[in-house]
Design a protein around this motif. Structure first.
Motif, short mmCIF file in Angstrom:
data_model
loop_
_atom_site.label_atom_id
_atom_site.label_comp_id
_atom_site.label_asym_id
_atom_site.label_seq_id
_atom_site.Cartn_x
_atom_site.Cartn_y
_atom_site.Cartn_z
N ALA A 441 38.50 54.23 77.05
CA ALA A 441 39.17 53.98 75.77
C ALA A 441 38.93 55.18 74.87
CB ALA A 441 38.66 52.70 75.12
N ASN A 443 40.07 57.10 70.88
CA ASN A 443 40.74 57.13 69.58
C ASN A 443 40.70 58.57 69.12
OD1 ASN A 443 41.94 56.14 67.15
ND2 ASN A 443 39.94 56.32 66.17
N ASN A 463 45.41 56.12 69.94
CA ASN A 463 44.37 55.36 70.61
C ASN A 463 44.95 54.54 71.74
OD1 ASN A 463 45.35 52.92 69.20
ND2 ASN A 463 44.43 53.92 67.41
N MET A 465 43.64 52.17 75.67
CA MET A 465 42.62 51.80 76.66
C MET A 465 43.28 51.80 78.04
SD MET A 465 40.27 48.34 76.88
CE MET A 465 39.41 48.75 75.35
N LYS A 466 42.55 52.31 79.03
CA LYS A 466 43.09 52.38 80.39
C LYS A 466 42.12 51.75 81.36
CE LYS A 466 43.20 56.32 82.63
NZ LYS A 466 43.60 57.68 83.06
N ARG A 493 47.50 50.35 81.15
CA ARG A 493 47.23 50.98 79.86
C ARG A 493 47.55 50.00 78.75
NH1 ARG A 493 50.22 53.61 83.38
NH2 ARG A 493 49.59 55.65 84.21
#
Length: 887
Positions: A441, A443, A463, A465-466, A493
Motif C-alpha cells: 500500500a 500514499n 494512493n 493497495m495491491k 488493486r
C-alpha cells in the motif's frame, strides 16, 4: 621482593623499647630471603610484642602497607625511619608510590621520595605518585599518609586531556592541589611545544583548573597572548560550555562569526549543540544538532540548518538573497535490542540551493539527488512480515520531490498447503505446490519543492493497495534432465477514486494562447477494485561442455548452456465485460480508449489478451589455469563470459506482428577490474514509408533476417591501488581504525563520542598508508537506428551517443609529517577538468596544519587553518580563508 607490615614496626617503636642493647641498630632486609637478616633480633621483637600490654597507638595506620624494593630496605630504630633503595613500590589504601629512593618517617607519618643519580649525575627512577586514577611524576616529593597532605617539586601530571607542570605543588586533604610556578598544556612531552604559564593555580579534581594571570608560550618563546585568568575543564566525559566561533571577512558577506554557540552535555547518552553564523551584510544561519546513544539499544544524531544567504550589499545590482534549509536524521538500532523488529531512519532533506550555499561536505556539493527513509519492520512467528516506511526523494536540479507517506508491505512466507506436517519418505509432486501472499500500500505525492507546502497538496496524493497471490508447482523433474515449473498469479488493486475522461468543447488558454477543445477529467470517489490474473509455465535444462589441455598454462575450458522455453497466457482485461477500460470521442471524431485507473499508483489491468511463447539461451564460459597461490589444487578459475543470452518470443494471441524482437545481452568482468556490458535489439518486421512496422518480415522485403534497432556498450573500471595493496607496507598497524570505523566498534560509547566522529570523519588522516590512488572510468556508447522511406533501401540515420567520465583521487605521505591529497576528474564532452580539490596536511605533534584549495569552478576557494589537536583546546586556532561565495 617481599611484603611486611609497617604496623608491626610502628607498634614496637611506639611502645618504647628502651631495653634494646643498641638503640642505633639498623635492620637490613634481604630481597632473596624475604626476611630480616638478624634472627635473634626477630626473636627479640616477637618477645617484646608478647610482653607488651599497651593498646594500639591512636596514630597507628588504618590498614596494612605493602612495599617492596629491588636493592635493600633498612630500618633505623633510633631515628624511627625506614630507607628503601632502587625500584621501590609502596601501596597504602588507594595510594601507590614508586621511585628510586624512599624514606619513611614513622613518627610523623611522612614519606619522602626522590630519584637516584646515574653514572653521569642525572636523576633516574623519578618518583611517581598515584592516588586512585590520578598520577604525577616529579623530581622529589613528601607526603603525609595520615593528613593526606603532600609537597612535590618539579611535577608533571596528566589531568583529563591535559598535562600540568609545576615547580612546587602542594596536595591538600580534600584532593585539591595548589600549584606554584606552573604551566598547563595538552602536549605530552616533558618539555612541551606550547603551554600556558602562570604563577599560581588550583586544581579541583573532576571539575576544573583555575589559574591566575597566564600567558601562552610556544617553543619557549613568550607570546602576547595574555589572559587575566585561566579556566581549564578537567572533567572527564560530558561537559557543557561555549563553542568559540571562527571569525574573518568575506568579500560578499562582510565580517563574520561562524559556528559559535553553546554545547549542552546533558548526559553520557544525550547532548545538544546549537551554533550559528552571522555576517555584517545581513546573512545568518542557525544550526542545532542532537546526538544520542544508549548502550546495546540504539544511537543516532539529528542536525538542522536554516540559513538566510545575502550576497552583496542590498540595493545594488549584484545583491542576491536565498533562504536554504537542511534536515539530517540518522537512527540505528542495535540488532540485539529487539531481534524481531527494527526501527531505522536515514533522513536527508534539503532545499534546492542548500548544497550550493551551505554544503557540509564535498560529496554533498557534488550530489544533486537525495533520498530519505524512515522504516519500521517486524515479524510474527517468523512467518508474517510487516514493514512500514516513509520515503522521500528529490532532485536539486529539476526541483522535483517525491514523498511516500506511508508505504506499507505485508508478506507471508511461502507455505505448502498439501504437505503433511511430518514428511515421511519422498515428496509427491503435489506436495511441492506452494502459495505465497504479499500486500503493498502506498500514499504518494509527486510535486516540486516550491509547491510542497501548498494548502491543496493533499489533492495531489495518489494512493492505493495491491494484493498478490502466487501459486507455484515448484520444480518437477521430467525425463531426468528437464525441469518443469508452473505458476498462477492473481493481482487485485484497490483504489478510492477513478478518473473519467471526456472531450470538452470549451476554450482554454495555454501561455496566453486560446485553445478550443481539450480533454477534461472528472474525479469520482468510491471504492474500486481492479483485478487480473495469468498463468505461466517454463521448461529448462543445463548442458555442460568441457575441453581439457595437457600442455600449457590453460588446463581446461568449460562451457555451460542453459536453454529455456516459457509460455504465458492471460485474458483480455480491456474487454468491455471487465469494465476496466472506456472510450471517449475527441474533436476529430476518433474513439479514444483509456482506463480510469491509468494514472493510479499501481496502474490498471493489462489491455489485450496474451498467449506468448518465449525462448532464451544463456551461456557461461570459464577456464582453469595454473596458479602458484593455490597450494591444494594448483589451479584457479577464470571467468571469460559471465553471461551471454539470446532471447525472442511469439505471441499467438495477437492478430498481427506476433513475433517479438530478438535481444542479445552479455556481461563479464576482466582482470577483476574491467566491467563490460552489452545489449542489442533486432526487429524481424519491415517498415512502411512512414516508418511504422508492417506485418511483413524483413526477410520478405529486404532479404535480411532482422533489422537492427539499437546497440549499447558499457564499460567501467575502478582501480584502487596503494602501498598496502602492493605489499609495500607489511608492517601496517592492523589494530588502528579510522574515525569512520569507530562508531561501529561498539554501542557502548557516549553521545559526545558519536558527535565527534560525525564532525571529524572527513578530516581523518591515515598515516598507515604511505600512498594511495583511486581511478574510475566509465564508457557508455549507444547506437540507435532511425529508418525513413520504408520498404526497400531505407534511408538509415545512426544516432550515436557517447558518454565518458573519468575521476581520480589519492594521497601521498611526502614525509612522515607531510601528506598531500587530491581529487579531480575529466569531462570528455566539455574537454575540461571537473571539480578539483587539493589538500595539504602537516602533523605538528600536538598541533596540526591543513590547507585546502579548490582552484576553479563554482566552489573556487581556499582555506588555511592551524590548530591544537586536543579537543580540549580545539578553539585555539588560526583560520584564514577565501570562501567560494566571495568569487
Amino acid at each position: 621482593m617481599f611484603r611486611i607490615s609497617l604496623l608491626v614496626i610502628y607498634i614496637l617503636i611506639s611502645a618504647g623499647f628502651a631495653g634494646a642493647q643498641n638503640d642505633s641498630t639498623t635492620f637490613e632486609a634481604s630481597p632473596d630471603t624475604n626476611l630480616i637478616k638478624s634472627d635473634s633480633l626477630i626473636s627479640s621483637l616477637k618477645n617484646k610484642i608478647a610482653d607488651t600490654t599497651l593498646g594500639i597507638s591512636p596514630n597507628a595506620l588504618e590498614s596494612t602497607v605493602a612495599y617492596k624494593a629491588e636493592d635493600s630496605i633498612k630500618i633505623d630504630m633510633r631515628t624511627k625511619k625506614v630507607f628503601m633503595y632502587k625500584k621501590n613500590e609502596i601501596k597504602y589504601q588507594d595510594i601507590t608510590l614508586t621511585g628510586g629512593f624512599v624514606e619513611i618517617e614513622l613518627t610523623t607519618n611522612e614519606i619522602y621520595a626522590t630519584g637516584i643519580p646515574d653514572s653521569i649525575g642525572d636523576l633516574t627512577e623519578l618518583p611517581v605518585f598515584t592516588l586512585a586514577d590520578d598520577s604525577f611524576e616529579s623530581e622529589s616529593m613528601r607526603y603525609n599518609y595520615k593528613s593526606k597532605k603532600g609537597l612535590v617539586e618539579k611535577v608533571m601530571t596528566e589531568d583529563a586531556e591535559g598535562f600540568l607542570h609545576g615547580e612546587l605543588v602542594k596536595k591538600m586533604p580534600n584532593d585539591v592541589t595548589n600549584v606554584f610556578e606552573g604551566s598547563y598544556t595538552t602536549c605530552e612531552l616533558d618539555h612541551p611545544h606550547f603551554a600556558f604559564e602562570f604563577k599560581k593555580a588550583k586544581v579541583i579534581p573532576e571539575n576544573k583548573i583555575v589559574t591566575g594571570p597566564a600567558y601562552m608560550v610556544i617553543e619557549d618563546v613568550p607570546t602576547p597572548l595574555v589572559i587575566p585568568f585561566g579556566l581549564f575543564p578537567n572533567k572527564k566525559g560530558q561537559r557543557s560550555g561555549i563553542v568559540i566561533p571562527t571569525w574573518g571577512e568575506s568579500t560578499n558577506r562582510g565580517f563574520y562569526f561562524e559556528n559559535g554557540g553553546y554545547y549542552f552535555g546533558i548526559s553520557d547518552y544525550l547532548d545538544f549543540k546549537i551554533v550559528g553564523d552571522i555576517y555584517t551584510l545581513g546573512s545568518w544561519a542557525v544550526k542545532p544538532s542532537v546526538n544520542y546513544r544508549k548502550r546495546y539499544k540504539y544511537n543516532g544524531y539529528f542536525n538542522l540548518i536554516y540559513a538566510d544567504n545575502k550576497l552583496g550589499e542590498e540595493g545594488t545590482e549584484s545583491f542576491s538573497r536565498t533562504k536554504t534549509y537542511g534536515i539530517t536524521w540518522r537512527h540505528n538500532q542495535d540488532p540485539k535490542a529487539r531481534p524481531r523488529s527494527k526501527f531505522s531512519s536515514n533522513v536527508n532533506i534539503k532545499s534546492s540551493e542548500q548544497s550550493k550555499f551551505n554544503p557540509v561536505s564535498s560529496n554533498e556539493y557534488l550530489s544533486n539527488t537525495f533520498q530519505s527513509s524512515i522504516s519500521y519492520s517486524t515479524n510474527f512467528a517468523d512467518k508474517y512480515f510487516l514493514n512500514l516506511s516513509l520515503n522521500h526523494s528529490q532532485n536539486t536540479i529539476t526541483h522535483e520531490v517525491s514523498l511516500s507517506l506511508p508505504t506499507v508491505s505485508f508478506n507471508v512466507n511461502r507455505f505448502y498447503p498439501l504437505r503433511a506436517k511430518k514428511v515421511v519418505g519422498k515428496l509427491s509432486w503435489y506436495e511441492n505446490i506452494s502459495v505465497n501472499y504479499s500486500m503493498a500500500a502506498d500514499n504518494r505525492i509527486d510535486t516540486y519543492d516550491s509547491l510542497l507546502f501548498d494548502s491543496d497538496i493533499t489533492k495531489k496524493m495518489r494512493n492505493g493497495m495491491k494484493h498478490n497471490i502466487s501459486i507455484s508447482s515448484g520444480s518437477i523433474k521430467l525425463l531426468k534432465y528437464l525441469v518443469w515449473s508452473n505458476s498462477v498469479n492473481y493481482t487485485e488493486r484497490w483504489y478510492s477514486q477513478q478518473h473519467v475522461k471526456n472531450w470538452l468543447n470549451d476554450t482554454i488558454y495555454e501561455d496566453d494562447v486560446p485553445v478550443f477543445g481539450y480533454e477534461g477529467t472528472d474525479t469520482i470517489y468510491g471504492f474500486n477494485a481492479v483485478r487480473d490474473f495469468n498463468f505461466s509455465s517454463s521448461l529448462s535444462t543445463t548442458m555442460y561442455g568441457m575441453y581439457t589441455y595437457t600442455k600449457g598454462p590453460v588446463k581446461a575450458i568449460r562451457h555451460v548452456i542453459k536453454p529455456s522455453v516459457g509460455f504465458s497466457m492471460r485474458p483480455d482485461f480491456g474487454a468491455p465485460g471487465w469494465g476496466y477500460y472506456r472510450y471517449y470521442i475527441n474533436e476529430q471524431g476518433d474513439r479514444i480508449k483509456y482506463s480510469p485507473y491509468d494514472d493510479m499508483i499501481y496502474g490498471s489491468a493489462p489491455d489485450g489478451r496474451s498467449g506468448a511463447l518465449t525462448f532464451r539461451l544463456s551461456n557461461n564460459l570459464e577456464m582453469k589455469v595454473k596458479s602458484r597461490k593455490d597450494t591444494i589444487t594448483g589451479m584457479k578459475k577464470v571467468v571469460l563470459i559471465e553471461d551471454l543470452s539470446i532471447g525472442t518470443g511469439y505471441d499467438f494471441a495477437r492478430d498481427s506482428l506476433n513475433m517479438n524482437n530478438l535481444t542479445i545481452s552479455g556481461r563479464t568482468t576482466l582482470f577483476k577490474q574491467l566491467r563490460i556490458n552489452y545489449a542489442s535489439s533486432f526487429n524481424p518486421y519491415a517498415l512502411d514509408s512512414n516508418g511504422r512496422k508492417i506485418n511483413k518480415f524483413e526477410w520478405d522485403v529486404n532479404k535480411k533476417l532482422f533489422r537492427p534497432e539499437n546497440h549499447s556498450w558499457r564499460m567501467g573500471i575502478s582501480w584502487k591501488i596503494s602501498s598496502e595493496t602492493l605489499g609495500k607496507n607489511k608492517n601496517k598497524d592492523k589494530n588502528k581504525k579510522s574515525l569512520a570505523e569507530q562508531p561501529r566498534e561498539s554501542s557502548a560509547g557516549t553521545a559526545q563520542e558519536l558527535a565527534d566522529v560525525n564532525e571529524n570523519i572527513e578530516g581523518f588522516v591515515d598515516w598507515n598508508v604511505p600512498w594511495s590512488l583511486n581511478l574510475s572510468y566509465d564508457f557508455n556508447y549507444t547506437l540507435t537506428y532511425k529508418y525513413a522511406n520504408g520498404y526497400w533501401n531505407y534511408d538509415i540515420t545512426k544516432d550515436k551517443k557517447l558518454i565518458q567520465t573519468l575521476s581520480f583521487s589519492g594521497d601521498v605521505n611526502i614525509t612522515s609529517k607531510w601528506k598531500f591529497g587530491f581529487r579531480s576528474g575529466y569531462n570528455f564532452e566539455s574537454k575540461e577538468l571537473t571539480y578539483t580539490s587539493i589538500d595539504v596536511y602537516r602533523d605538528l605533534h600536538c598541533w596540526e596544519m591543513r590547507f585546502n584549495w579548490i582552484p576553479y569552478g563554482f566552489r573556487q576557494s581556499w582555506n588555511f587553518s592551524i590548530n591544537i589537536k586536543s579537543s580540549l583546546l580545539q578553539d585555539l586556532k588560526l583560520d584564514k580563508k577565501k570562501d567560494f561565495r566571495d568569487y
